[in-house]
Design a protein around this motif. Structure first.
Motif, short mmCIF file in Angstrom:
data_model
loop_
_atom_site.label_atom_id
_atom_site.label_comp_id
_atom_site.label_asym_id
_atom_site.label_seq_id
_atom_site.Cartn_x
_atom_site.Cartn_y
_atom_site.Cartn_z
N LEU A 1 1.42 -0.77 0.47
CA LEU A 1 0.10 0.06 -0.48
C LEU A 1 1.08 1.37 -0.36
O LEU A 1 1.57 1.31 0.84
CB LEU A 1 -0.73 0.45 1.23
CG LEU A 1 -1.62 -0.75 1.72
CD1 LEU A 1 -3.08 -0.56 3.13
CD2 LEU A 1 -2.89 -1.24 0.13
N THR A 2 1.16 1.77 -1.03
CA THR A 2 1.41 3.76 -0.91
C THR A 2 0.01 4.54 -0.59
O THR A 2 -0.91 4.55 -0.51
CB THR A 2 2.02 4.43 -2.16
OG1 THR A 2 1.86 2.75 -2.95
CG2 THR A 2 1.87 5.32 -2.41
N VAL A 3 0.71 5.51 0.88
CA VAL A 3 0.39 6.46 1.63
C VAL A 3 -0.02 7.58 0.87
O VAL A 3 0.94 7.40 0.14
CB VAL A 3 0.40 5.99 3.26
CG1 VAL A 3 -1.15 7.09 4.18
CG2 VAL A 3 0.60 4.72 3.82
N ALA A 4 -0.97 8.27 1.15
CA ALA A 4 -0.99 9.06 0.37
C ALA A 4 -0.28 10.26 1.29
O ALA A 4 -0.44 10.39 2.70
CB ALA A 4 -2.83 10.11 0.76
N ASP A 5 0.28 11.02 0.62
CA ASP A 5 1.16 12.04 1.24
C ASP A 5 0.76 13.16 2.83
O ASP A 5 1.46 13.42 3.46
CB ASP A 5 1.40 13.48 0.32
CG ASP A 5 2.84 13.14 -0.80
OD1 ASP A 5 3.77 11.73 -0.78
OD2 ASP A 5 3.04 14.01 -1.57
N ALA B 1 -6.21 -1.54 7.96
CA ALA B 1 -5.93 -1.85 6.36
C ALA B 1 -5.63 -3.00 7.62
O ALA B 1 -6.42 -4.22 6.61
CB ALA B 1 -4.86 -2.18 6.10
N ARG B 2 -5.48 -4.18 8.34
CA ARG B 2 -5.59 -4.46 9.38
C ARG B 2 -6.93 -5.56 9.02
O ARG B 2 -7.84 -5.91 9.09
CB ARG B 2 -4.92 -4.91 10.72
CG ARG B 2 -3.86 -4.74 10.73
CD ARG B 2 -2.95 -4.77 12.05
NE ARG B 2 -1.62 -4.64 12.17
CZ ARG B 2 -1.19 -3.56 12.33
NH1 ARG B 2 -1.48 -2.09 12.66
NH2 ARG B 2 0.67 -3.60 11.95
N CYS C 1 -9.74 -8.58 -0.77
CA CYS C 1 -9.31 -7.74 0.10
C CYS C 1 -9.11 -6.17 -0.72
O CYS C 1 -9.11 -4.72 -0.50
CB CYS C 1 -8.70 -7.64 1.10
SG CYS C 1 -9.42 -8.93 2.07
N ALA C 2 -8.37 -6.34 -2.60
CA ALA C 2 -8.33 -5.23 -2.87
C ALA C 2 -8.81 -4.33 -3.10
O ALA C 2 -8.21 -2.56 -2.43
CB ALA C 2 -7.42 -5.51 -3.98
N PRO C 3 -10.86 -4.06 -3.39
CA PRO C 3 -11.35 -3.20 -3.02
C PRO C 3 -11.03 -2.62 -1.98
O PRO C 3 -11.23 -0.88 -2.09
CB PRO C 3 -12.86 -3.56 -3.77
CG PRO C 3 -12.02 -4.62 -4.42
CD PRO C 3 -11.35 -5.24 -4.40
N ALA C 4 -11.68 -3.09 -1.67
CA ALA C 4 -11.22 -3.07 0.41
C ALA C 4 -10.21 -1.40 1.05
O ALA C 4 -10.39 -1.10 1.37
CB ALA C 4 -11.94 -3.71 1.25
N LEU C 5 -8.88 -1.99 0.68
CA LEU C 5 -8.06 -1.44 0.51
C LEU C 5 -7.97 -0.45 0.29
O LEU C 5 -7.89 0.62 0.81
CB LEU C 5 -6.93 -2.20 0.70
CG LEU C 5 -6.64 -3.83 1.38
CD1 LEU C 5 -5.52 -4.84 1.04
CD2 LEU C 5 -6.52 -3.25 3.05
N GLU D 1 -0.81 -2.81 -4.70
CA GLU D 1 -0.48 -3.08 -5.40
C GLU D 1 -0.60 -4.62 -5.22
O GLU D 1 -0.49 -5.08 -3.87
CB GLU D 1 1.19 -2.82 -5.51
CG GLU D 1 1.13 -1.55 -6.29
CD GLU D 1 2.57 -0.56 -6.64
OE1 GLU D 1 3.22 -1.83 -7.09
OE2 GLU D 1 2.68 0.56 -6.02
N LEU D 2 -0.46 -5.33 -5.94
CA LEU D 2 -0.25 -6.92 -5.59
C LEU D 2 0.81 -7.76 -6.23
O LEU D 2 1.08 -7.50 -7.17
CB LEU D 2 -2.00 -7.94 -6.49
CG LEU D 2 -3.38 -8.01 -5.42
CD1 LEU D 2 -4.27 -7.76 -6.20
CD2 LEU D 2 -3.78 -7.96 -4.05
#
Length: 77
Positions: free
Chosen positions: A6-10, A23-24, A48-52, A62-63
């Motif tokens: 996961l890339t976190v927004a600035d 995320a957990r 889980c990708a859409p929820a993340l 990114e998977l």
């Protein structure tokens, strides 16, 4: 399970621990929180990708990809 990054927004870098907790809760097993670069690494089912991606503060999901090579004695090389 897939490796997930996961890339976190600035604008959420100061809240990266909260993003990791969310995320957990969304089904990700968090292995590392790299707060200096704004990245959260772990594993999660592909479903889980859409929820993340929908989590507040997540810029990208990114998977990890798995590649396999046929055995040396295989007719396809």
């Amino acid at each position: 399970m897939h490796d997930v990054t996961l890339t976190v927004a600035d604008d959420h870098l100061g809240k990266i621990t909260e993003v990791a907790a969310a995320a957990r809760a969304a089904g990700m097993t968090v292995d590392q929180v790299l707060d200096q670069v704004g990245v959260i690494c772990g594993t999660a089912p592909e479903r889980c990708a859409p929820a993340l991606q929908a989590l507040d503060g997540v810029d990208a999901v990114e998977l990890g990809q798995t590649f396999r090579v046929p055995p040396p004695d295989s007719p396809v090389q």
